[in-house]
Design an enzyme around this catalytic site. Structure first.
Site, PDB file in Angstrom:
ATOM      1  N   ASP A 165       0.805  -1.221   0.000  1.00  0.00           N
ATOM      2  CA  ASP A 165       0.000   0.000   0.000  1.00  0.00           C
ATOM      3  C   ASP A 165       0.836   1.269   0.000  1.00  0.00           C
ATOM      4  O   ASP A 165       0.336   2.347   0.295  1.00  0.00           O
ATOM      5  CB  ASP A 165      -0.932  -0.001   1.222  1.00  0.00           C
ATOM      6  CG  ASP A 165      -0.166  -0.104   2.537  1.00  0.00           C
ATOM      7  OD1 ASP A 165       1.082  -0.167   2.507  1.00  0.00           O
ATOM      8  OD2 ASP A 165      -0.815  -0.137   3.602  1.00  0.00           O
ATOM      9  N   CYS A 168       4.816  -0.252   2.744  1.00  0.00           N
ATOM     10  CA  CYS A 168       5.307  -1.599   3.055  1.00  0.00           C
ATOM     11  C   CYS A 168       6.643  -1.588   3.789  1.00  0.00           C
ATOM     12  O   CYS A 168       6.839  -2.361   4.732  1.00  0.00           O
ATOM     13  CB  CYS A 168       5.382  -2.452   1.792  1.00  0.00           C
ATOM     14  SG  CYS A 168       6.475  -1.821   0.506  1.00  0.00           S
ATOM     15  N   HIS A 287       8.730  -4.443  -3.521  1.00  0.00           N
ATOM     16  CA  HIS A 287       7.930  -4.582  -2.306  1.00  0.00           C
ATOM     17  C   HIS A 287       8.828  -5.051  -1.163  1.00  0.00           C
ATOM     18  O   HIS A 287       9.823  -5.754  -1.374  1.00  0.00           O
ATOM     19  CB  HIS A 287       6.817  -5.605  -2.540  1.00  0.00           C
ATOM     20  CG  HIS A 287       5.941  -5.851  -1.352  1.00  0.00           C
ATOM     21  ND1 HIS A 287       5.105  -4.887  -0.833  1.00  0.00           N
ATOM     22  CD2 HIS A 287       5.780  -6.947  -0.572  1.00  0.00           C
ATOM     23  CE1 HIS A 287       4.465  -5.378   0.210  1.00  0.00           C
ATOM     24  NE2 HIS A 287       4.853  -6.627   0.379  1.00  0.00           N
TER      25      HIS A 287
END
Length: 300
Positions: A165, A168, A287
């Site tokens: 989002d 992270c 990520h």
């Protein structure tokens, strides 16, 4: 015949949706290839554009499915009513008082038809997901996950999944701190990171460049960058990890699939905070995840 027509309409719509999703993925890949990986600002804008495109397509598909379901339900209800009228008319016309009237077949309610329709769509979706997962076994995401699982299992660790989002990296740090009994929120971490970078601009400014000109950030651009760190879900990277290591007086270890772990803040002693960096975790790109003790044997 009417059921076949309705089934054909659904199949055509689902095929259209699959094609549109495939076209969007091709467009997303083209967008990613057009932006250099080290151009953080343009990649951030690209990420926002991609997310918007995916949300818009998903909403469009939902509306089209809902419209088709509503149209078919209304058509079915009309046909059912006409059938009932015809049945009553035929029954009165051919009434034989000496004959036994056969029992009427129970009608399928509109709600039941909707449930059956929903179940059929969910089955179709599950089948598509299963096909995609089978095809993904040889993909970069799966291979990266397998490598990371092997690296972590040697340490009796496993990935603690963090939502993608924009927060992270900070969420992963927050999770590690909570495991140590420290109560720092994402907002705390973001504001402290921004404040530290602003007060140590000479250590960070030379590593930030304008994506349009290639020149080093001006002071105004740097102030805006720090403001986004503090007040938006802007992605964090190595510069922000460096600032956090100084703020927390703790080394931060970054585990990757294809290279040795990176230690940020080596000058500090103590047990490092460990996060996992993934290049292929989501369609949007890079990520961060956290780690936790290994609870179950790695899945085959």
């Amino acid at each position: 015949m009417e059921e076949e027509e309705r089934g054909s309409e659904e199949a055509m719509l689902l095929r259209q949706h699959r094609k549109e999703k495939k076209d969007l993925q091709a467009k997303i890949q083209s967008m990613k290839n057009s932006v250099p990986k080290n151009d953080k600002k343009r990649r951030k804008q690209m990420t926002e554009d991609i997310a918007k495109l995916e949300v818009e397509l998903d909403e469009k598909h939902k509306q089209e499915l809902a419209a088709l379901t509503e149209t078919q339900s209304a058509h079915t209800e009309t046909q059912s009513a006409q059938t009932e009228i015809n049945s009553v008319t035929n029954g009165v016309t051919g009434l034989d008082l000496g004959a036994e009237v056969p029992p009427q077949q129970p009608r399928v309610s509109k709600a039941q038809k909707r449930r059956e329709k929903k179940a059929a769509l969910e089955k179709e979706r599950d089948e598509r997901i299963a096909e995609a997962e089978i095809g993904n076994l040889s993909g970069a995401r799966h291979l990266e996950s397998q490598k990371l699982a092997g690296i972590l299992s040697e340490r009796q660790l496993q990935i603690k999944h963090i939502p993608s989002d924009g927060h992270c990296m900070y969420r992963a740090i927050e999770h590690q701190l909570k495991e140590r009994g420290a109560a720092l929120t994402i907002s705390n971490l973001r504001h402290q990171t921004a404040d530290y970078m602003q007060s140590h601009a000479d250590d960070f400014l030379p590593f930030l460049t304008n994506s349009s000109t290639g020149d080093m950030y001006t002071q105004d651009e740097f102030e805006k960058y720090c403001g986004e760190i503090a007040n938006t879900p802007a992605w964090g990277g190595q510069l922000e990890l460096r600032a956090l290591s100084h703020i927390l007086k703790t080394p931060i270890e970054v585990i990757q699939a294809d290279s040795s772990p990176i230690i940020v803040g080596e000058e500090y002693s103590g047990k490092p905070i460990t996060v996992v960096y993934m290049r292929h975790a989501y369609g949007l790109g890079e990520h961060y995840n956290s780690i936790e003790p290994l609870s179950d044997p790695p899945a085959e």
